[in-house]
Design a protein around this motif. Structure first.
Motif, short mmCIF file in Angstrom:
data_model
loop_
_atom_site.label_atom_id
_atom_site.label_comp_id
_atom_site.label_asym_id
_atom_site.label_seq_id
_atom_site.Cartn_x
_atom_site.Cartn_y
_atom_site.Cartn_z
N VAL A 78 0.86 -1.19 0.00
CA VAL A 78 0.00 0.00 0.00
C VAL A 78 0.89 1.24 0.00
CG1 VAL A 78 -1.76 1.29 1.25
CG2 VAL A 78 -1.83 -1.21 1.23
N ALA A 79 0.71 2.11 -1.00
CA ALA A 79 1.56 3.29 -1.16
C ALA A 79 0.88 4.53 -0.60
CB ALA A 79 1.89 3.49 -2.62
N SER A 80 1.69 5.40 0.04
CA SER A 80 1.21 6.67 0.56
C SER A 80 2.21 7.75 0.17
CB SER A 80 1.12 6.64 2.09
OG SER A 80 0.22 5.66 2.52
N ALA A 81 1.73 8.83 -0.42
CA ALA A 81 2.59 9.95 -0.79
C ALA A 81 2.94 10.75 0.46
CB ALA A 81 1.89 10.84 -1.81
N PHE A 82 4.14 11.36 0.46
CA PHE A 82 4.55 12.23 1.57
C PHE A 82 5.36 13.41 1.03
CE2 PHE A 82 8.01 9.13 1.26
CZ PHE A 82 9.12 9.95 1.25
N ALA A 83 5.41 14.46 1.82
CA ALA A 83 6.22 15.63 1.50
C ALA A 83 6.74 16.23 2.80
CB ALA A 83 5.41 16.66 0.72
N ALA A 84 7.96 16.71 2.77
CA ALA A 84 8.59 17.31 3.96
C ALA A 84 7.90 18.60 4.34
CB ALA A 84 10.06 17.60 3.66
N PRO A 85 7.91 18.91 5.61
CA PRO A 85 8.44 18.12 6.72
C PRO A 85 7.39 17.14 7.22
CG PRO A 85 7.74 20.25 7.55
CD PRO A 85 7.49 20.26 6.06
N CYS A 86 7.81 15.91 7.48
CA CYS A 86 6.88 14.90 7.99
C CYS A 86 7.66 13.77 8.65
CB CYS A 86 5.97 14.37 6.89
SG CYS A 86 6.80 13.37 5.64
N THR A 87 6.93 12.89 9.31
CA THR A 87 7.50 11.70 9.93
C THR A 87 6.77 10.49 9.37
OG1 THR A 87 7.98 12.91 11.96
CG2 THR A 87 7.92 10.51 12.11
N LEU A 88 7.53 9.48 8.94
CA LEU A 88 6.98 8.23 8.44
C LEU A 88 7.16 7.17 9.52
CD1 LEU A 88 8.70 8.22 4.92
CD2 LEU A 88 6.58 9.37 5.60
N VAL A 116 6.75 3.00 10.24
CA VAL A 116 6.54 1.66 9.70
C VAL A 116 6.51 0.70 10.88
CG1 VAL A 116 7.43 -0.15 8.19
CG2 VAL A 116 7.77 2.26 7.58
N PRO A 117 5.43 -0.06 11.07
CA PRO A 117 5.35 -1.02 12.17
C PRO A 117 6.39 -2.14 12.04
CG PRO A 117 3.18 -0.56 11.29
CD PRO A 117 4.17 0.03 10.32
N ARG A 118 6.78 -2.68 13.16
CA ARG A 118 7.73 -3.80 13.23
C ARG A 118 7.30 -4.93 12.30
NH1 ARG A 118 10.03 -6.60 18.49
NH2 ARG A 118 10.39 -4.40 18.83
N GLY A 119 8.25 -5.46 11.55
CA GLY A 119 8.02 -6.64 10.74
C GLY A 119 7.27 -6.42 9.44
N LYS A 120 6.86 -5.20 9.13
CA LYS A 120 6.13 -4.93 7.89
C LYS A 120 7.12 -4.70 6.74
CE LYS A 120 1.98 -4.91 9.66
NZ LYS A 120 0.94 -5.81 9.24
N LEU A 121 6.79 -5.26 5.57
CA LEU A 121 7.60 -5.09 4.37
C LEU A 121 7.39 -3.66 3.87
CD1 LEU A 121 9.46 -6.59 2.39
CD2 LEU A 121 7.40 -7.17 1.08
N SER A 122 8.49 -2.90 3.73
CA SER A 122 8.33 -1.51 3.34
C SER A 122 9.49 -1.02 2.47
CB SER A 122 8.25 -0.62 4.58
OG SER A 122 9.48 -0.62 5.28
N ALA A 123 9.23 0.09 1.79
CA ALA A 123 10.26 0.77 0.97
C ALA A 123 9.88 2.24 0.88
CB ALA A 123 10.34 0.17 -0.42
N ILE A 124 10.88 3.06 0.70
CA ILE A 124 10.66 4.50 0.52
C ILE A 124 11.24 4.89 -0.83
CG2 ILE A 124 11.17 6.81 1.39
CD1 ILE A 124 11.51 5.47 4.17
#
Length: 90
Positions: free
Chosen positions: A70-80, A82-90
């Protein structure tokens, strides 16, 4: 208490990413690591899972965070987060 000189730490550059591990098990940590990554335009981190929560402070730029497909767009300034054990990429 420890003081870590960031300039004394080894940096790695791979596929448009400059990485430096700021604090980790080598410093006596058992539950967290602190990284400093600079991603150049068009670069992305590989999909990965971690044994702890992942918190990313975005200081400049924008992009997309993918967690478990599941993809979510982000823009600075922000905090991302990711829960423990979840497959993720930025």
């Amino acid at each position: 208490m420890s003081v870590i000189d960031h300039n004394a730490l080894e940096a790695y550059s791979v596929a448009g990413i400059e990485h430096r591990t700021l604090a980790a098990a080598r410093d006596g940590l058992t539950e967290i690591e602190v990284w400093n990554d600079l991603l150049y335009p068009g670069a992305a981190t590989p999909l990965s899972r971690h044994d702890c929560e992942k918190v990313v402070l975005v200081l400049a730029g924008s992009g997309e965070l993918e967690i478990e497909g599941v993809a979510s767009a982000f823009a600075a300034p922000c905090t991302l987060i990711v829960p423990r054990g979840k497959l993720s990429a930025i």
